[in-house]
Design an enzyme around this catalytic site. Structure first.
Site, mmCIF file in Angstrom:
data_model
loop_
_atom_site.group_PDB
_atom_site.id
_atom_site.type_symbol
_atom_site.label_atom_id
_atom_site.label_comp_id
_atom_site.label_asym_id
_atom_site.label_seq_id
_atom_site.Cartn_x
_atom_site.Cartn_y
_atom_site.Cartn_z
ATOM 1 N N SER A 112 0.854 -1.189 0.000
ATOM 2 C CA SER A 112 0.000 0.000 0.000
ATOM 3 C C SER A 112 0.894 1.245 0.000
ATOM 4 O O SER A 112 2.096 1.174 0.152
ATOM 5 C CB SER A 112 -0.929 -0.022 1.207
ATOM 6 N N GLY A 113 0.286 2.392 -0.202
ATOM 7 C CA GLY A 113 1.048 3.639 -0.226
ATOM 8 C C GLY A 113 1.159 4.221 -1.621
ATOM 9 O O GLY A 113 1.738 5.286 -1.812
ATOM 10 N N HIS A 114 0.605 3.475 -2.611
ATOM 11 C CA HIS A 114 0.693 3.939 -4.000
ATOM 12 C C HIS A 114 -0.667 4.404 -4.526
ATOM 13 O O HIS A 114 -0.877 4.459 -5.734
ATOM 14 C CB HIS A 114 1.228 2.823 -4.888
ATOM 15 N N ASP B 281 6.839 -9.890 -3.881
ATOM 16 C CA ASP B 281 5.645 -10.229 -4.664
ATOM 17 C C ASP B 281 5.883 -11.508 -5.472
ATOM 18 O O ASP B 281 5.005 -12.369 -5.551
ATOM 19 C CB ASP B 281 5.270 -9.066 -5.585
ATOM 20 N N HIS C 26 9.538 3.387 -4.613
ATOM 21 C CA HIS C 26 9.736 3.229 -3.162
ATOM 22 C C HIS C 26 10.961 4.013 -2.720
ATOM 23 O O HIS C 26 11.496 3.780 -1.639
ATOM 24 C CB HIS C 26 9.943 1.761 -2.799
#
Lengths: 334, 334
Positions: free
Chosen positions: A55-57, A110, A219
């Protein structure tokens, strides 16, 4: 740390609660609170599209769940891969009996977790095939393209895969189109200021005022050079000069251009940059078929911009033109 | 100043060049380069919708030009009103013979320039009527509501006015619906960090880290109090406590909620805040009919958030539900 949060430990769960309440016309929760699905998924006989990541995108990844787009998403912690069970639960949520196309970005966590999730799905006779996005040109040389990261070009991969599934293609057809989409896509980013993960409380990397980090990852992965802050036109030229020869894009090509702010970049600046990108492409005889300019794939409040180009053929054009509807990429009516 | 620009003096014109190139499926240029129109405007026999204001609030105002939304927009310098001639040219671009509804925000410059533009239009037999948005609760007490500023609630006014025009209402009908929309809307903002106008080169106001400015205007106009930075939940409660009694919104009401980041506020935080807003409204028996969460009305890279609520009746619901398509507010398909 000037943030609108309650508890740094629970930002992802609280965000998901808000997302579910905000978009009941598009999204449904699943038994796994970190997995959301398109409200009409699974669609019997249609290939399911799954993605996931840290998350964070926002709006990635959940913002691309919707009509003729992604069917289910696995949402990890900030900038951290979702665990295998979460990807597996997303496969189950998306599977309508015709298999699942898991279209995700090339990150070690991932890759590992998707692989494990596929093994879990095999026990349920759910067939899952993958496309791994690797559109970030500066992250590795061309002869090691398979090691490059996936960045904002993933959105075009989801758009193509989701459209192809909606057209009724089988799993191999969806995978082939999504693979073609990412094979035809190249991206690059420039960073002007870092972001802060709430639990950390300070930026985890530095960009000095007056400089920019060319080729930065979303990131904050180091780029290819730290340079004095350039003009929008110079940035556009530098990025086009890196991206265009890599595929290569050539005179006469038609492309999709996707410009994304990284979080705190004003939309005003994104359009100025896009204007210069169009000039650079036009000078090379490359024609823009469709443009997206906005905050499509961000990194919290990072300041910076990314450019993605996808070379088109008739199949990809048909997929780009197809109606779709999700928070992140609603298609404008003609 | 970490900005992606070329020349601080030409940011608006370069932005407009980018916007025109990016959205040929929606926007057309006009003879006045600071006026853009919906590609299908003017529509014969349909009331034209016009707005305008200072630039720097992207996607407002140009992002709301499109199908069943705004027909033409006048774009001033950053945070400065467009001159009268620009509003006049927008009236001409939008007029399909059924008159023009000019729906704009309550700022001294805009009031003066719109008034002068209307006088110019009278000479051409173009009938223009206005609605002046004044949804920003903290900007004046309730008994001076006519002096309040227009902020993000303007988007809901445009949505309602555009939908009503698309339904075939005459000018008085469009004006009445847009007036009802803004009369039923209340907004409030909180600022966490200021923004910098490129030509100025430094922030033109200050918000100290660890504090927030409650009730801030979207040009940085002072709010009602500077307080220690609160949690998202506390902010949501404070804003709901100001907005709800002002109309008042009461138990059983159905509302549209529009949460907008001010520029650099991560979407992650906006959803956390929205989640808390939903809790506060739910506790008061107020039901959310439709939510919008995103960067709808910004102030360059200002950090902060605004909350707008619109009380609904059947007419407003029908307008909110209507299909629309513009860069800033595309409707999700059902």
């Amino acid at each position: 740390m000037q943030k609108i949060i309650n508890n740094p430990q629970t930002v992802v769960d609280e965000m998901i609660e808000g997302v579910v309440k905000a978009m009941p016309e598009t999204l449904s929760p699943t038994k796994n609170k970190r997995v959301l699905k398109y409200k009409n998924a699974p669609q019997k006989g249609r290939v399911g599209i799954v993605t996931g990541g840290g998350s964070g995108h926002k709006p990635a990844f959940v913002g691309y769940v919707g009509k003729n787009m992604v069917d289910a998403v696995a949402m990890g912690e900030l900038f951290s891969s979702p665990p295998a069970k979460m990807f597996y639960d997303a496969f189950v949520a998306a599977d309508g009996g015709a298999g699942v196309a898991c279209l995700y970005g090339n990150y070690a966590g991932d890759n590992m977790n998707v692989k494990m999730a596929i093994e879990m799905a095999e026990d349920d006779d759910i067939v899952v095939k993958t496309v791994v996005a690797n559109d970030d040109v500066p992250s590795a040389p061309k002869d090691k393209r398979e090691t490059r990261r996936g960045v904002a070009g993933e959105i075009l991969m989801w758009k193509v895969g989701g459209a192809k599934a909606a057209m009724g293609a089988d799993l191999d057809g969806v995978i082939a189109a999504a693979q073609k989409a990412i094979d035809n896509t190249r991206s690059m980013g420039v960073g002007l200021a870092p972001c802060t993960i709430p639990e950390v409380g300070h930026p985890n990397f530095t960009i000095e005022p007056g400089t920019m980090e060319v080729g930065i990852g979303h990131h904050g992965e180091p780029g290819i050079a730290v340079k004095p802050l350039a003009t929008a036109k110079e940035m556009a030229k530098e990025m086009v000069d890196v991206i265009v020869p890599d595929l290569p894009f050539v005179n006469g090509d038609e492309v999709v251009v996707l410009v994304s702010g990284l979080g705190s970049t004003p939309l005003l600046e994104q359009y100025i940059f896009f204007n210069n990108v169009e000039e650079e492409l036009s000078a090379r005889g490359i024609k823009i078929y469709k443009s997206y300019v906005g905050n499509y794939f961000t990194s919290l409040e990072m300041n910076g911009i990314t450019l993605s180009l996808m070379k088109l053929d008739d199949e990809l054009k048909e997929c780009i033109d197809m109606e779709c509807g999700c928070m992140g990429l609603t298609q404008l009516p003609k």
